[in-house]
Scaffold this active site. Structure first.
Site, PDB file in Angstrom:
ATOM      1  N   HIS A 161       0.811  -1.219   0.000  1.00  0.00           N
ATOM      2  CA  HIS A 161       0.000   0.000   0.000  1.00  0.00           C
ATOM      3  C   HIS A 161       0.852   1.281   0.000  1.00  0.00           C
ATOM      4  O   HIS A 161       0.703   2.109  -0.906  1.00  0.00           O
ATOM      5  CB  HIS A 161      -0.996  -0.052   1.167  1.00  0.00           C
ATOM      6  CG  HIS A 161      -1.727   1.216   1.396  1.00  0.00           C
ATOM      7  ND1 HIS A 161      -2.561   1.777   0.452  1.00  0.00           N
ATOM      8  CD2 HIS A 161      -1.742   2.067   2.451  1.00  0.00           C
ATOM      9  CE1 HIS A 161      -3.063   2.910   0.936  1.00  0.00           C
ATOM     10  NE2 HIS A 161      -2.587   3.107   2.140  1.00  0.00           N
TER      11      HIS A 161
ATOM     12  N   HIS B  66       3.354   6.848   5.688  1.00  0.00           N
ATOM     13  CA  HIS B  66       2.118   7.521   6.113  1.00  0.00           C
ATOM     14  C   HIS B  66       1.263   6.710   7.086  1.00  0.00           C
ATOM     15  O   HIS B  66       0.487   7.289   7.832  1.00  0.00           O
ATOM     16  CB  HIS B  66       1.285   7.955   4.900  1.00  0.00           C
ATOM     17  CG  HIS B  66       0.443   6.884   4.283  1.00  0.00           C
ATOM     18  ND1 HIS B  66       0.964   5.938   3.432  1.00  0.00           N
ATOM     19  CD2 HIS B  66      -0.878   6.598   4.388  1.00  0.00           C
ATOM     20  CE1 HIS B  66      -0.004   5.128   3.049  1.00  0.00           C
ATOM     21  NE2 HIS B  66      -1.135   5.493   3.617  1.00  0.00           N
ATOM     22  N   ASP B  67       1.379   5.391   7.102  1.00  0.00           N
ATOM     23  CA  ASP B  67       0.564   4.594   8.021  1.00  0.00           C
ATOM     24  C   ASP B  67       1.361   4.032   9.199  1.00  0.00           C
ATOM     25  O   ASP B  67       0.830   3.248   9.982  1.00  0.00           O
ATOM     26  CB  ASP B  67      -0.114   3.437   7.267  1.00  0.00           C
ATOM     27  CG  ASP B  67      -1.411   3.873   6.580  1.00  0.00           C
ATOM     28  OD1 ASP B  67      -2.078   4.784   7.095  1.00  0.00           O
ATOM     29  OD2 ASP B  67      -1.742   3.300   5.527  1.00  0.00           O
TER      30      ASP B  67
ATOM     31  N   GLU C 290      -0.153   5.459  12.516  1.00  0.00           N
ATOM     32  CA  GLU C 290      -1.546   5.022  12.705  1.00  0.00           C
ATOM     33  C   GLU C 290      -1.653   3.514  12.951  1.00  0.00           C
ATOM     34  O   GLU C 290      -2.471   3.067  13.746  1.00  0.00           O
ATOM     35  CB  GLU C 290      -2.357   5.406  11.465  1.00  0.00           C
ATOM     36  CG  GLU C 290      -3.860   5.311  11.656  1.00  0.00           C
ATOM     37  CD  GLU C 290      -4.613   5.938  10.489  1.00  0.00           C
ATOM     38  OE1 GLU C 290      -4.340   7.120  10.178  1.00  0.00           O
ATOM     39  OE2 GLU C 290      -5.450   5.259   9.885  1.00  0.00           O
ATOM     40  N   ASP C 291      -0.828   2.735  12.284  1.00  0.00           N
ATOM     41  CA  ASP C 291      -1.036   1.283  12.277  1.00  0.00           C
ATOM     42  C   ASP C 291       0.087   0.455  12.892  1.00  0.00           C
ATOM     43  O   ASP C 291       0.018  -0.780  12.874  1.00  0.00           O
ATOM     44  CB  ASP C 291      -1.262   0.797  10.837  1.00  0.00           C
ATOM     45  CG  ASP C 291      -2.584   1.298  10.280  1.00  0.00           C
ATOM     46  OD1 ASP C 291      -3.528   1.476  11.067  1.00  0.00           O
ATOM     47  OD2 ASP C 291      -2.665   1.533   9.064  1.00  0.00           O
TER      48      ASP C 291
ATOM     49  N   ASP D 127      -3.338   8.339  -1.386  1.00  0.00           N
ATOM     50  CA  ASP D 127      -3.914   7.326  -0.487  1.00  0.00           C
ATOM     51  C   ASP D 127      -5.325   6.961  -0.943  1.00  0.00           C
ATOM     52  O   ASP D 127      -5.692   5.775  -1.012  1.00  0.00           O
ATOM     53  CB  ASP D 127      -3.932   7.903   0.940  1.00  0.00           C
ATOM     54  CG  ASP D 127      -4.187   6.866   2.009  1.00  0.00           C
ATOM     55  OD1 ASP D 127      -3.821   5.685   1.822  1.00  0.00           O
ATOM     56  OD2 ASP D 127      -4.736   7.241   3.061  1.00  0.00           O
TER      57      ASP D 127
HETATM   58 ZN    ZN Z   1      -3.015   4.576   3.563  1.00  0.00          ZN
END
Ligand code: ZN
Length: 176
Positions: free
Chosen positions: A33, A59-60, A63-64, A120
């Site tokens: 991704h 970018h993630d 968050e993840d 995204d």
């Molecule tokens: Zn993403």
């Protein structure tokens, strides 16, 4: 760190942090991704800003994964960490609220964060079209496309090329 060394370090860091994760289809490695975002930005959007490409790769991670903003800042600099922070949802909030905030915040994001967001949304719609989650009924898929379009409306005026790519993806879903 600049340009190619920065970008490769970001790709490697993201691959390491996401190493145990899969995408929503449960099969695709998660790193596909962020790599898709970088490819969209460079090869479809003509983006050459290394800070944007590095931020897209990362970018993630906040968050993840367990990655912290301070860690990103120490490794990749305050600008990259700042872009990632702008595109990171607050997972303490309920999902519906996070989705509403993405729409509300889109227009106020920095130009660099807007580019990452655009890529995204394009990447996510492509995944949805190519490998829809089996547990998503048509109504949920359509709702996701409509919500993505609302977010992107707040990002317009950032990249004509990427906005056209996004519009073509939405058109492919043939929503009424
Ligand atoms: Zn993403």
């Amino acid at each position: 760190m600049t340009d190619l060394p920065l970008i490769i370090a970001a790709a490697h860091f993201a691959a390491d942090r996401h190493r145990d994760q899969r995408r929503r289809d449960t099969v695709t490695p998660f790193i596909n991704h962020p790599l898709a975002l970088a490819d969209i930005l460079v090869n479809e959007g003509g983006v050459r800003d290394p800070l944007v490409i590095a931020a897209a790769l990362l970018h993630d991670t906040v968050e993840d994964t367990e990655t912290t903003p301070a860690e990103l800042e120490a490794r990749f600099g305050a600008e990259v960490a700042g872009i990632v922070a702008e595109v990171t949802d607050d997972k303490a909030l309920p999902k519906q609220e996070r989705k509403a905030l993405q729409i509300a915040h889109a227009a106020h994001a920095s130009p660099r964060a807007k580019l990452v967001k655009l890529a995204d949304k394009i990447a996510n719609l492509r995944d949805l079209a190519a490998r829809p989650p089996l547990d998503w009924p048509q109504e949920r898929r359509d709702g996701y496309v409509r919500w993505s379009a609302e977010v992107v409306n707040g990002l317009r005026g950032t990249s004509a090329a990427l906005e056209a790519v996004f519009d073509a993806e939405v058109a492919g879903f043939g929503l009424a």
